[in-house]
Each structure stands twice: as structure tokens, then as C-alpha cells.
Design an enzyme around this catalytic site. Structure first.
Site, PDB file in Angstrom:
ATOM      1  CG  LEU A 101       3.842 -10.497  -0.850  1.00 16.08           C
ATOM      2  CD1 LEU A 101       2.605 -10.240  -1.695  1.00 16.08           C
ATOM      3  CD2 LEU A 101       4.938  -9.501  -1.183  1.00 16.08           C
ATOM      4  CB  CYS A 102       3.384  -7.466   4.811  1.00 14.36           C
ATOM      5  SG  CYS A 102       2.743  -6.841   6.361  1.00 14.36           S
ATOM      6  N   PRO A 103       2.116 -10.280   6.229  1.00 11.90           N
ATOM      7  CG  PRO A 103       0.838 -11.130   8.044  1.00 11.90           C
ATOM      8  CD  PRO A 103       0.789 -10.868   6.531  1.00 11.90           C
TER       9      PRO A 103
END
Length: 95
Positions: free
Chosen positions: A31-33
Site C-alpha cells: 500500500l501507499c507509499p
């Protein structure tokens, strides 16, 4: 040198083939980042003009990676779907 225009894709809906990558970063399930951070690390090690393919399942990568490229001078070439995975193509910035 391999033909760099043999992967068909949609360049964000714009049409035309996407280049053959010189490197691949598997970010599936991250997942981000993390996809951006992994892309950054790989691009630092690549020569200018080489193409990196980021395999990502996080939908935010479609926003984050082009934004990252705009800020850092790399060229976001586009993306294409491969099942549930999006393949994002980035050309390393020229020195």
C-alpha cells in the site's frame, strides 16, 4: 538491444504500445507509499532512459506514481491491466 515497443497497453487510455521494461519492481499487495518508495529506489540505480515496470495492486499507485514522476523528472509512460495487477511504466530521467 530488444525491441522496446512490444508491450501493448493503453498509456492511461491514450492508446499505443508501452515499451519493454529494463527492470521490474513487484509491489503487489503493498500500500501507499511503498510502491513509490520502491520505484524511487529502483530508478536511482537505473541509467537515464531505461524503463521500469511497477507491478501494483494498490489503486492509489495510479495517482501516486504519475505525481512522483512529475516531481522528480521521470517520465510516466502509462499503465495497463494484467488481471488484478496494474503495470505502470516509468522512464528514468535523463542526467
Amino acid at each position: 538491444m530488444a525491441d522496446r515497443d512490444d508491450i501493448s497497453g493503453d498509456r492511461d487510455g491514450g492508446g499505443g504500445p508501452l515499451p519493454t521494461p529494463d527492470g521490474i519492481s513487484d509491489c503487489e499487495g503493498l500500500l501507499c507509499p511503498l510502491p513509490v518508495l520502491r520505484a524511487r529506489k529502483r530508478l536511482i540505480a537505473m541509467r537515464p532512459g531505461e524503463v521500469l515496470c511497477i507491478r501494483a495492486t494498490d489503486a492509489m499507485a495510479a495517482v501516486d506514481l504519475p505525481h512522483f514522476c512529475a516531481q522528480t523528472g521521470h517520465e510516466y509512460l502509462g499503465r495497463r491491466a494484467e488481471g488484478a495487477v496494474m503495470l505502470h511504466f516509468i522512464r528514468a530521467a535523463r542526467a
